[in-house]
Design a protein around this motif. Structure first.
Motif, PDB file in Angstrom:
ATOM      1  N   MET A   1       0.849  -1.169   0.000  1.00  0.00           N
ATOM      2  CA  MET A   1       0.000   0.000   0.000  1.00  0.00           C
ATOM      3  C   MET A   1       0.895   1.231   0.000  1.00  0.00           C
ATOM      4  O   MET A   1       1.571   1.518   0.966  1.00  0.00           O
ATOM      5  CB  MET A   1      -0.905  -0.040   1.230  1.00  0.00           C
ATOM      6  N   SER A   2       0.933   1.944  -1.065  1.00  0.00           N
ATOM      7  CA  SER A   2       1.815   3.094  -1.194  1.00  0.00           C
ATOM      8  C   SER A   2       1.019   4.390  -1.065  1.00  0.00           C
ATOM      9  O   SER A   2      -0.046   4.544  -1.634  1.00  0.00           O
ATOM     10  CB  SER A   2       2.507   3.049  -2.555  1.00  0.00           C
ATOM     11  N   ASN A   3       1.558   5.301  -0.282  1.00  0.00           N
ATOM     12  CA  ASN A   3       0.940   6.612  -0.098  1.00  0.00           C
ATOM     13  C   ASN A   3       2.047   7.649  -0.224  1.00  0.00           C
ATOM     14  O   ASN A   3       2.932   7.702   0.626  1.00  0.00           O
ATOM     15  CB  ASN A   3       0.267   6.693   1.268  1.00  0.00           C
TER      16      ASN A   3
ATOM     17  N   LEU B   1       2.642   9.871   3.020  1.00  0.00           N
ATOM     18  CA  LEU B   1       3.066   9.285   4.283  1.00  0.00           C
ATOM     19  C   LEU B   1       4.390   8.568   4.061  1.00  0.00           C
ATOM     20  O   LEU B   1       4.432   7.500   3.475  1.00  0.00           O
ATOM     21  CB  LEU B   1       2.010   8.295   4.810  1.00  0.00           C
ATOM     22  N   VAL B   2       5.462   9.182   4.507  1.00  0.00           N
ATOM     23  CA  VAL B   2       6.780   8.569   4.335  1.00  0.00           C
ATOM     24  C   VAL B   2       6.880   7.336   5.224  1.00  0.00           C
ATOM     25  O   VAL B   2       6.167   7.213   6.218  1.00  0.00           O
ATOM     26  CB  VAL B   2       7.914   9.576   4.659  1.00  0.00           C
ATOM     27  N   ASP B   3       7.768   6.417   4.865  1.00  0.00           N
ATOM     28  CA  ASP B   3       7.834   5.133   5.556  1.00  0.00           C
ATOM     29  C   ASP B   3       8.152   5.257   7.047  1.00  0.00           C
ATOM     30  O   ASP B   3       7.759   4.422   7.832  1.00  0.00           O
ATOM     31  CB  ASP B   3       8.843   4.215   4.877  1.00  0.00           C
TER      32      ASP B   3
ATOM     33  N   PHE C   1      -4.026   2.543  14.765  1.00  0.00           N
ATOM     34  CA  PHE C   1      -2.646   2.979  14.556  1.00  0.00           C
ATOM     35  C   PHE C   1      -2.065   2.271  13.340  1.00  0.00           C
ATOM     36  O   PHE C   1      -2.326   1.093  13.104  1.00  0.00           O
ATOM     37  CB  PHE C   1      -1.815   2.639  15.799  1.00  0.00           C
ATOM     38  N   LYS C   2      -1.271   3.005  12.576  1.00  0.00           N
ATOM     39  CA  LYS C   2      -0.545   2.435  11.438  1.00  0.00           C
ATOM     40  C   LYS C   2       0.871   2.982  11.480  1.00  0.00           C
ATOM     41  O   LYS C   2       1.074   4.182  11.615  1.00  0.00           O
ATOM     42  CB  LYS C   2      -1.225   2.817  10.125  1.00  0.00           C
ATOM     43  N   ASN C   3       1.859   2.109  11.345  1.00  0.00           N
ATOM     44  CA  ASN C   3       3.248   2.522  11.430  1.00  0.00           C
ATOM     45  C   ASN C   3       3.902   2.472  10.050  1.00  0.00           C
ATOM     46  O   ASN C   3       4.311   1.416   9.588  1.00  0.00           O
ATOM     47  CB  ASN C   3       4.016   1.628  12.415  1.00  0.00           C
ATOM     48  N   GLY C   4       3.981   3.621   9.376  1.00  0.00           N
ATOM     49  CA  GLY C   4       4.647   3.712   8.079  1.00  0.00           C
ATOM     50  C   GLY C   4       3.815   3.204   6.924  1.00  0.00           C
ATOM     51  O   GLY C   4       2.766   2.598   7.090  1.00  0.00           O
ATOM     52  N   THR C   5       4.287   3.450   5.727  1.00  0.00           N
ATOM     53  CA  THR C   5       3.544   3.070   4.529  1.00  0.00           C
ATOM     54  C   THR C   5       3.609   1.575   4.241  1.00  0.00           C
ATOM     55  O   THR C   5       2.759   1.039   3.546  1.00  0.00           O
ATOM     56  CB  THR C   5       4.063   3.842   3.298  1.00  0.00           C
TER      57      THR C   5
ATOM     58  N   ASP D   1       3.256  -0.785   6.395  1.00  0.00           N
ATOM     59  CA  ASP D   1       2.280  -1.474   7.232  1.00  0.00           C
ATOM     60  C   ASP D   1       0.962  -1.458   6.466  1.00  0.00           C
ATOM     61  O   ASP D   1       0.396  -0.399   6.206  1.00  0.00           O
ATOM     62  CB  ASP D   1       2.141  -0.754   8.568  1.00  0.00           C
ATOM     63  N   GLY D   2       0.448  -2.610   6.089  1.00  0.00           N
ATOM     64  CA  GLY D   2      -0.685  -2.688   5.180  1.00  0.00           C
ATOM     65  C   GLY D   2      -2.040  -2.295   5.734  1.00  0.00           C
ATOM     66  O   GLY D   2      -2.972  -2.098   4.969  1.00  0.00           O
ATOM     67  N   SER D   3      -2.197  -2.191   7.047  1.00  0.00           N
ATOM     68  CA  SER D   3      -3.524  -1.876   7.580  1.00  0.00           C
ATOM     69  C   SER D   3      -3.443  -1.127   8.899  1.00  0.00           C
ATOM     70  O   SER D   3      -2.391  -1.070   9.533  1.00  0.00           O
ATOM     71  CB  SER D   3      -4.321  -3.167   7.770  1.00  0.00           C
ATOM     72  N   LEU D   4      -4.586  -0.579   9.287  1.00  0.00           N
ATOM     73  CA  LEU D   4      -4.689   0.065  10.595  1.00  0.00           C
ATOM     74  C   LEU D   4      -4.949  -1.007  11.644  1.00  0.00           C
ATOM     75  O   LEU D   4      -5.691  -1.959  11.407  1.00  0.00           O
ATOM     76  CB  LEU D   4      -5.844   1.077  10.591  1.00  0.00           C
TER      77      LEU D   4
END
Length: 80
Positions: free
Chosen positions: A1-3, A6-8, A33-37, A39-42
């Motif tokens: 999942m690329s955004n 939101l940097v990694d 919570f999601k840690n970095g790009t 991480d595929g999900s909340l």
């Protein structure tokens, strides 16, 4: 999942307001919570302040508990 926004090495904390369900007569709050790009999900966060293994709380409980914490913090800060 690329955004691209939101940097990694960044993270995201989401407060999710859900409609009433399951016998609860008011909206409830879930924290995720999601840690970095990469991480595929909340991921739901356990809200220890509200009880053991609780991931959702009624909105009124969430607000009143945070008001008490904020008041305590402001009172402590005034003493400094």
């Amino acid at each position: 999942m690329s955004n691209p926004y939101l940097v990694d090495y960044a993270s995201t904390l989401v407060l999710e307001l859900n409609p009433p369900s399951g016998g609860i007569s008011e909206p409830f709050v879930t924290v995720k919570f999601k840690n970095g790009t990469n991480d595929g999900s909340l991921h739901e966060v356990t809200l220890g302040r509200f009880g053991a293994d609780v991931t959702s709380v009624p909105l009124s409980t969430f607000v009143s508990t945070l008001q008490v914490c904020l008041f305590s913090f402001q009172s402590m800060r005034a003493l400094m």
